[in-house]
Design an enzyme around this catalytic site. Structure first.
Site, PDB file in Angstrom:
ATOM      1  N   PRO A 155      51.515  44.706  43.568  1.00  0.00           N
ATOM      2  CG  PRO A 155      53.618  44.395  44.548  1.00  0.00           C
ATOM      3  CD  PRO A 155      52.756  45.437  43.893  1.00  0.00           C
ATOM      4  CB  ILE A 207      54.914  47.145  34.455  1.00  0.00           C
ATOM      5  CG1 ILE A 207      54.301  47.474  35.828  1.00  0.00           C
ATOM      6  CG2 ILE A 207      54.764  48.312  33.484  1.00  0.00           C
ATOM      7  CD1 ILE A 207      52.768  47.561  35.876  1.00  0.00           C
ATOM      8  N   GLY A 231      48.833  14.086  19.738  1.00  0.00           N
ATOM      9  CA  GLY A 231      50.076  14.146  20.523  1.00  0.00           C
ATOM     10  C   GLY A 231      51.018  15.224  20.002  1.00  0.00           C
ATOM     11  CD  GLU A 266      44.989  46.026  28.318  1.00  0.00           C
ATOM     12  OE1 GLU A 266      44.002  46.644  27.911  1.00  0.00           O
ATOM     13  OE2 GLU A 266      46.152  46.261  27.954  1.00  0.00           O
TER      14      GLU A 266
HETATM   15  C1  LIG Z   1      51.462  38.859  31.520  1.00  0.00           C
HETATM   16  C2  LIG Z   1      50.779  39.970  32.234  1.00  0.00           C
HETATM   17  C3  LIG Z   1      50.933  41.266  31.796  1.00  0.00           C
HETATM   18  C4  LIG Z   1      50.311  42.328  32.471  1.00  0.00           C
HETATM   19  N1  LIG Z   1      50.541  43.618  32.061  1.00  0.00           N
HETATM   20  C5  LIG Z   1      50.092  44.644  32.840  1.00  0.00           C
HETATM   21  C6  LIG Z   1      50.461  45.993  32.532  1.00  0.00           C
HETATM   22  O1  LIG Z   1      51.136  46.276  31.543  1.00  0.00           O
HETATM   23  N2  LIG Z   1      50.042  46.980  33.378  1.00  0.00           N
HETATM   24  C7  LIG Z   1      49.291  46.734  34.477  1.00  0.00           C
HETATM   25  O2  LIG Z   1      48.958  47.674  35.197  1.00  0.00           O
HETATM   26  N3  LIG Z   1      48.917  45.454  34.794  1.00  0.00           N
HETATM   27  C8  LIG Z   1      49.309  44.422  34.000  1.00  0.00           C
HETATM   28  N4  LIG Z   1      48.956  43.120  34.313  1.00  0.00           N
HETATM   29  C9  LIG Z   1      48.188  42.872  35.521  1.00  0.00           C
HETATM   30  C10 LIG Z   1      46.780  42.378  35.265  1.00  0.00           C
HETATM   31  O3  LIG Z   1      45.985  43.417  34.769  1.00  0.00           O
HETATM   32  C11 LIG Z   1      46.284  41.778  36.576  1.00  0.00           C
HETATM   33  O4  LIG Z   1      46.951  40.537  36.727  1.00  0.00           O
HETATM   34  C12 LIG Z   1      44.786  41.582  36.594  1.00  0.00           C
HETATM   35  O5  LIG Z   1      44.141  42.830  36.639  1.00  0.00           O
HETATM   36  C13 LIG Z   1      44.329  40.746  37.792  1.00  0.00           C
HETATM   37  O6  LIG Z   1      44.893  41.201  38.975  1.00  0.00           O
HETATM   38  P1  LIG Z   1      45.616  40.143  39.960  1.00  0.00           P
HETATM   39  O7  LIG Z   1      46.578  39.369  39.144  1.00  0.00           O
HETATM   40  O8  LIG Z   1      46.127  40.892  41.126  1.00  0.00           O
HETATM   41  O9  LIG Z   1      44.467  39.171  40.395  1.00  0.00           O
HETATM   42  P2  LIG Z   1      43.390  39.419  41.575  1.00  0.00           P
HETATM   43  O10 LIG Z   1      42.763  40.753  41.429  1.00  0.00           O
HETATM   44  O11 LIG Z   1      44.014  39.083  42.881  1.00  0.00           O
HETATM   45  O12 LIG Z   1      42.314  38.320  41.216  1.00  0.00           O
HETATM   46  C14 LIG Z   1      42.453  36.939  41.509  1.00  0.00           C
HETATM   47  C15 LIG Z   1      41.147  36.246  41.104  1.00  0.00           C
HETATM   48  O13 LIG Z   1      40.048  36.784  41.869  1.00  0.00           O
HETATM   49  C16 LIG Z   1      39.063  37.275  40.973  1.00  0.00           C
HETATM   50  N5  LIG Z   1      38.416  38.455  41.553  1.00  0.00           N
HETATM   51  C17 LIG Z   1      38.981  39.565  42.058  1.00  0.00           C
HETATM   52  N6  LIG Z   1      38.057  40.431  42.482  1.00  0.00           N
HETATM   53  C18 LIG Z   1      36.846  39.874  42.206  1.00  0.00           C
HETATM   54  C19 LIG Z   1      35.491  40.271  42.382  1.00  0.00           C
HETATM   55  N7  LIG Z   1      35.173  41.462  42.921  1.00  0.00           N
HETATM   56  N8  LIG Z   1      34.521  39.438  41.991  1.00  0.00           N
HETATM   57  C20 LIG Z   1      34.825  38.234  41.427  1.00  0.00           C
HETATM   58  N9  LIG Z   1      36.080  37.794  41.225  1.00  0.00           N
HETATM   59  C21 LIG Z   1      37.086  38.607  41.612  1.00  0.00           C
HETATM   60  C22 LIG Z   1      39.805  37.623  39.706  1.00  0.00           C
HETATM   61  O14 LIG Z   1      38.946  37.695  38.594  1.00  0.00           O
HETATM   62  C23 LIG Z   1      40.804  36.480  39.622  1.00  0.00           C
HETATM   63  O15 LIG Z   1      40.188  35.348  39.097  1.00  0.00           O
HETATM   64  C24 LIG Z   1      49.519  42.053  33.604  1.00  0.00           C
HETATM   65  C25 LIG Z   1      49.345  40.724  34.028  1.00  0.00           C
HETATM   66  C26 LIG Z   1      49.953  39.699  33.367  1.00  0.00           C
HETATM   67  C27 LIG Z   1      49.768  38.284  33.867  1.00  0.00           C
END
Ligand SMILES: Cc1cc2nc3c(=O)[nH]c(=O)nc-3n(C[C@H](O)[C@H](O)[C@H](O)COP(=O)(O)OP(=O)(O)OC[C@H]3O[C@@H](n4cnc5c(N)ncnc54)[C@H](O)[C@@H]3O)c2cc1C
Length: 382
Positions: A128, A157, A343, A366
């Site tokens: 989270p 996940i 549409g 990813e």
């Molecule tokens: C449908 C779905 C399936 C997924 N499946 C998996 C899975 O199987 N296993 C798993 O481990 N994860 C999984 N994920 C998680 C996914 O990899 C993360 O959502 C992703 O890595 C981004 O993390 P966050 O959502 O916490 O966003 P955050 O890291 O909070 O990012 C929010 C925004 O800030 C930007 N940001 C963050 N840090 C920086 C930086 N240093 N410089 C510039 N911009 C930045 C990001 O690019 C993004 O635009 C899944 C996500 C989704 C939505």
């Protein structure tokens, strides 16, 4: 330079295309509408060897390589993006275990991932409070006699509710002496292990047939043999797996984009306005041309990254370039597809609407586009 797929690659591509056209595509709209995890379809993919494309034959895979894997992924994603992401993560988990596992771990899990005895594999890195920055993860694993005890939470996940085995990252080093990414290890946790609770499925914009859940670990005990790779060496495994995974997601995006383009061409030829098919208007033709250029560019970037991986040469930068370009291009392509459908493209009557919802996540998971640009810029500046 030879762009022709070899016999093995063609075989894998053709069998994926045939199965996708015959079995997956007719179900894709219902899978999306009903949020149905496509268990039988996944078993069919396993029967064709498509759940372990780049895994050695001795472990139940077909050892066809990364290029073949990308071609197969494109075909499946063209039919159903939800099925494709489930296939992508399962292949990635199989590769991680085959690459970093002990012989016992490989024999225990790889054949079952490959033959569909396990519906899927899962990759549990995100939390989270730890997405783009996995070094801030809070899940811990502590040694207790001959076991490890895992506590913490994972988020987002894919296939978390269905996976036979999950690769789970947890902090094993203390934060003071091993901060950030240094004190993280990797564990193989079987689905249904006591102490592992699966949360409710996320109500997502797209890829609604793929299962996305949070996982809670409360005193989840696994044997010492569940450690994958070196203690405190887990971050390297995650990064190597994600480099390969990015080729998978590029391929998924290309497949979705290809479906959007094909459907746009068919629609533009059929739909008449001002007494002629809209395909005769230059405004529509230029959209189609741009879609084709972007698709081919994405495909070439993706093939290069897959080829480098197959040659065991460095491919991290190329995989990030493929992912950022292919996923952003596919978003533009799917958006144009809706525009071309007018549409009708805004309704569930046409697949263009589903493609636009499905493709949106590809620039997020990813590693977001922003994270890919960080990887590329680091390499450019080094
Ligand atoms: C449908 C779905 C399936 C997924 N499946 C998996 C899975 O199987 N296993 C798993 O481990 N994860 C999984 N994920 C998680 C996914 O990899 C993360 O959502 C992703 O890595 C981004 O993390 P966050 O959502 O916490 O966003 P955050 O890291 O909070 O990012 C929010 C925004 O800030 C930007 N940001 C963050 N840090 C920086 C930086 N240093 N410089 C510039 N911009 C930045 C990001 O690019 C993004 O635009 C899944 C996500 C989704 C939505």
């Amino acid at each position: 330079m030879d762009f022709t797929p070899n016999e093995t690659q063609k075989l894998i591509q053709n069998s994926a295309r045939d199965y996708a056209n015959r079995v997956i595509m007719p179900e894709a709209a219902a899978i999306d509408r009903e949020e149905r995890f496509p268990r039988e379809i996944l078993k069919g993919l396993a029967d064709l060897g498509l759940m372990a494309v780049n895994v050695p034959e001795a472990l139940g895979g077909v050892a066809a390589g990364s290029v073949a894997y990308s071609l197969a992924m494109q075909e499946v994603a063209r039919a159903c993006a939800s099925t494709a992401v489930t296939m992508a993560v399962t292949n990635m988990v199989g590769e991680v275990i085959a690459t970093f596992g002990t012989e016992e771990q490989r024999q225990k899990y790889n054949p079952r991932l490959a033959d569909g005895s396990f519906a899927a594999g899962a990759f549990a890195l995100s939390e989270p409070e730890a997405g783009s920055d996995p070094g801030s993860m809070r899940t811990t694993a502590r040694r207790d006699g001959d076991s490890w005890v895992i506590d913490g939470q994972k988020q987002w996940i894919t296939s978390g509710a269905h996976a036979g085995v999950m690769v789970v990252w947890a902090r094993t080093g203390d934060r003071e002496s091993l901060p950030g990414t240094r004190g993280i290890s990797c564990f193989l946790v079987e689905g249904g292990t006591p102490g592992l609770k699966v949360g409710k499925a996320e109500d997502k914009m797209g890829i609604r047939g793929s299962n996305t859940v949070g996982l809670t670990f409360e005193g989840c005990r696994v044997p010492s043999s569940a450690l994958l790779g070196e203690i405190n060496g887990g971050f390297k495994i995650a990064m190597m797996a994600l480099d390969g995974g990015r080729i998978g997601i590029s391929s998924q995006a290309i497949g979705i984009g290809r479906a959007a383009l094909e459907e746009s061409v068919a629609y533009a030829k059929d739909r008449k306005q001002f007494d002629r098919p809209i395909s005769e208007f230059q405004a529509i033709q230029w959209k189609l041309a741009d879609m084709q250029v972007e698709l081919d560019s994405a495909h070439l970037l993706c093939m290069r990254a897959a080829w480098l991986k197959e040659q065991r040469r460095p491919f991290s930068r190329e995989a990030s370039m493929a992912k950022v370009f292919a996923t952003e291009a596919a978003n533009r392509i799917c958006n144009r597809a809706v525009q071309i459908h007018g549409g009708y493209g805004y309704t569930r009557e046409f697949a263009a609407e589903r493609h636009l919802r499905d493709v949106r996540v590809t620039t997020i998971y990813e590693g977001t586009s922003e994270v890919q640009r960080i990887v590329i810029a680091r390499s450019v500046l080094s």
